[in-house]
Enzyme design. Structure first.
Site, mmCIF file in Angstrom:
data_model
loop_
_atom_site.group_PDB
_atom_site.id
_atom_site.type_symbol
_atom_site.label_atom_id
_atom_site.label_comp_id
_atom_site.label_asym_id
_atom_site.label_seq_id
_atom_site.Cartn_x
_atom_site.Cartn_y
_atom_site.Cartn_z
ATOM 1 N N HIS A 142 36.627 26.137 126.741
ATOM 2 C CA HIS A 142 36.768 25.657 128.536
ATOM 3 C C HIS A 142 35.979 25.065 128.528
ATOM 4 C CE1 HIS A 142 40.633 28.056 129.309
ATOM 5 N NE2 HIS A 142 39.615 29.034 129.584
ATOM 6 N N ASP A 177 45.282 31.972 123.091
ATOM 7 C CA ASP A 177 43.971 32.237 124.092
ATOM 8 C C ASP A 177 44.999 32.773 125.163
ATOM 9 O OD1 ASP A 177 42.511 32.574 126.921
ATOM 10 O OD2 ASP A 177 41.366 32.782 125.239
ATOM 11 N N PHE A 188 40.111 15.146 122.642
ATOM 12 C CA PHE A 188 40.421 14.713 121.801
ATOM 13 C C PHE A 188 41.822 14.314 122.129
ATOM 14 C CE2 PHE A 188 37.930 18.232 119.450
ATOM 15 C CZ PHE A 188 37.014 17.632 118.783
ATOM 16 N N THR A 191 42.964 10.605 120.746
ATOM 17 C CA THR A 191 42.779 10.380 118.954
ATOM 18 C C THR A 191 43.392 11.279 118.426
ATOM 19 O OG1 THR A 191 41.072 10.917 117.031
ATOM 20 C CG2 THR A 191 41.000 12.085 118.719
ATOM 21 N N VAL A 194 42.995 14.794 115.332
ATOM 22 C CA VAL A 194 42.911 16.281 115.522
ATOM 23 C C VAL A 194 44.383 16.117 116.527
ATOM 24 C CG1 VAL A 194 41.939 18.072 116.781
ATOM 25 C CG2 VAL A 194 40.362 16.364 116.092
ATOM 26 N N SER A 198 48.522 24.586 121.877
ATOM 27 C CA SER A 198 47.832 25.237 122.403
ATOM 28 C C SER A 198 48.956 26.086 123.369
ATOM 29 C CB SER A 198 46.991 25.786 123.906
ATOM 30 O OG SER A 198 46.626 26.498 125.134
ATOM 31 N N TYR A 223 49.705 14.211 120.041
ATOM 32 C CA TYR A 223 49.000 14.371 119.827
ATOM 33 C C TYR A 223 48.388 16.044 120.563
ATOM 34 C CZ TYR A 223 49.673 11.256 115.835
ATOM 35 O OH TYR A 223 50.063 11.172 114.689
ATOM 36 N N ASP A 265 42.215 37.565 125.383
ATOM 37 C CA ASP A 265 43.090 38.166 126.634
ATOM 38 C C ASP A 265 44.387 37.886 126.676
ATOM 39 O OD1 ASP A 265 42.762 34.948 126.605
ATOM 40 O OD2 ASP A 265 41.220 35.098 128.120
#
EC number: 3.5.1.98
Length: 488
Positions: A142, A177, A188, A191, A194, A198, A223, A265
């Site tokens: 974070h 997570d 990122f 770009t 990368v 998530s 991306y 978590d």
């Protein structure tokens, strides 16, 4: 070359400092570095240390941290202490330090150790001296360029990825997570070097970002991949979408290195979480990523029912090592934490899975549509490789006094703060991060504001920044040693 071919056993390097468990966020705070010590002690007693190389990370310098973070922010973290907070009230507000991200004794040293392990792991992977690197003290996803957030101060993940980008054209970041990996995505967002993927709880939940429609911008469009989930997701539902999505990402993006944030978590029964994964279900993600035989950096993250965090990361270390370990827990320094069953694996609760098959399929198909917009494996012109963050002599552990190495094992047995056990086990008011702070999460304006400076730092891998203020913290050869512990 160290890289294993095919599906054979991998060489694993593991980073741990015996002092990490002594840092204390404060009474009642759900983030407990003690969980990393518990994990280490449990995997030692399972005998896993015999199957991997164990290193003590160097303390990352301020100079290393400012490869991403602003000079002013890192200077502030170096200076602030519990006894001088009154002198820094304006800066504390500016840098979001104080409540969720408190000032505690040794704050900067804690950040140095967390970051040092992740960066050192990236360097090991770059040098092809290992197949996988593990730093359970890392994964603090974070933290922003000039701001603490969600219990995170320095974004070790971004710094490790910047290190990997010195040798790798494309790096894939995967985050399991329960909270959206907003700090890494933001770094990122513009770009194509990368890709961030998530899987997280979305809605009235910290940090309030990670919408399906957040796909990146500029060169980074498509991306950023976000899979927003609802409460109660179980092993079966998670497994049905994780493997297909990661497989499609691998096919379309073709990364040459992977960073996996293993925030615990998302486990059933977490003090701040609302998912229903078991340790095996969580670890299945590690198994899936491992099958692609790419250099892999495994990091920690969230996890607030600390007995389950230790279970999870111990088991995932075993998965990395292709080692089966029994469900019966071995006796260890924190054995009483694991009662009443004293088993490695946990059972799911009877909470309702609000993620219907129809919902999961719909989100999966939307993500597939976005991934089809990608050009196959975007080309990147590689530049001259700058100097590694951890110098060549940092692997020389033989000059270290053996007694000093052994003392780290002894330091693991220090008594934890009285509140560590009781705080982590009651549900209390630990949800403040998810309720009070979710409104702070959506700060996309910062992306445009910092875009040029951030882009310069992350895409210009031609050489190290030679114009940085020479008065900053120097890298001491002794201080940056990554010493292998021959007697873990």
């Amino acid at each position: 070359m160290a890289y294993s071919q095919g599906g054979g056993k991998k060489k694993v390097c593991y980073y741990y400092d015996g002092d990490i468990g002594n840092y204390y966020y404060g009474q009642g705070h759900p983030m407990k570095p003690h969980r990393i010590r518990m994990t280490h002690n449990l995997l030692l007693n399972y005998g896993l240390y015999r199957k991997m190389e164990i290193y003590r990370p160097h303390k990352a310098t301020a100079e290393e941290m400012t490869k991403y973070h602003s000079d002013e922010y890192i200077k502030f973290l170096r200076s602030i202490r519990p006894d001088n907070m009154s002198e820094y009230s304006k800066q504390m507000q500016r840098f979001n330090v104080g409540e969720d991200c408190p000032v505690f004794d040794g704050l900067f040293e804690f950040c140095q150790l967390s970051t040092g392990g992740s960066v050192a792991g990236a360097v090991k992977l770059n040098r092809q001296q290992t197949d996988m690197a593990v730093n359970w003290a890392g994964g603090l996803h974070h933290a922003k360029k000039s701001e603490a957030s969600g219990f995170c101060y320095v974004n070790d993940i971004v710094l490790a990825i910047l290190e990997l980008l010195k040798y790798h054209q494309r790096v894939l970041y995967i985050d399991i997570d329960i909270h959206h990996g907003d700090g890494v995505e933001e770094a990122f967002y513009t770009t194509d070097r990368v890709m961030t993927v998530s899987f997280h709880k979305y809605g009235e939940y910290f940090p309030g970002t990670g919408d399906l429609r957040d796909i990146g911008a500029g060169k980074g469009k498509y991306y950023a991949v976000n899979f927003p989930m609802r409460d109660g997701i179980d092993d079966e539902s998670y497994g049905q979408i994780f493997k297909p999505i990661i497989s499609k990402v691998m096919e379309m993006y073709q990364p040459s290195a992977v960073v996996l944030q293993c925030g615990a978590d998302s486990l059933s029964g977490d003090r701040l979480g609302c998912f229903n994964l078991t340790v095996k279900g969580h670890a299945k993600c590690v198994e899936v990523v491992k099958t692609f035989n790419l250099p892999l950096l495994m990091l920690g993250g969230g996890g607030y029912t600390i007995r389950n965090v230790a279970r999870c990361w111990t088991y995932e270390t075993a998965v990395a090592l292709d080692c089966e370990i029994p469900n019966e827990l071995p006796y260890n320094d924190y054995f009483e934490y694991f009662g009443p069953d004293f088993k490695l694996h946990i059972s799911p609760s009877n909470m309702t899975n609000q993620n219907t098959p129809e919902y999961m399929e719909k989100i999966k198909q939307r993500l597939f549509e976005n991934l089809r917009m990608l050009p196959h494996a975007p080309g990147v012109q590689m530049q001259a490789i700058p100097e590694d963050a951890v110098h060549e002599d940092s692997g020389d552990e033989d000059g270290e006094d053996p007694d000093k190495r052994i003392s780290i094992r002894a330091s693991d047995k220090r008594i934890a703060c009285d509140e560590e056990f009781s705080d982590s086990e009651d549900e209390g008011e630990g949800g403040r991060r998810n309720v009070a702070d979710h409104k702070k999460g959506a700060k996309k304006a910062r992306i445009e504001e910092d875009k040029k400076e951030t882009e310069d730092k992350k895409t210009d891998v031609k050489e190290e920044d030679k114009s940085k203020d020479n008065s900053g913290e120097k890298t001491d050869t002794k201080g940056t040693k990554s010493e292998q512990l021959s007697n873990p």
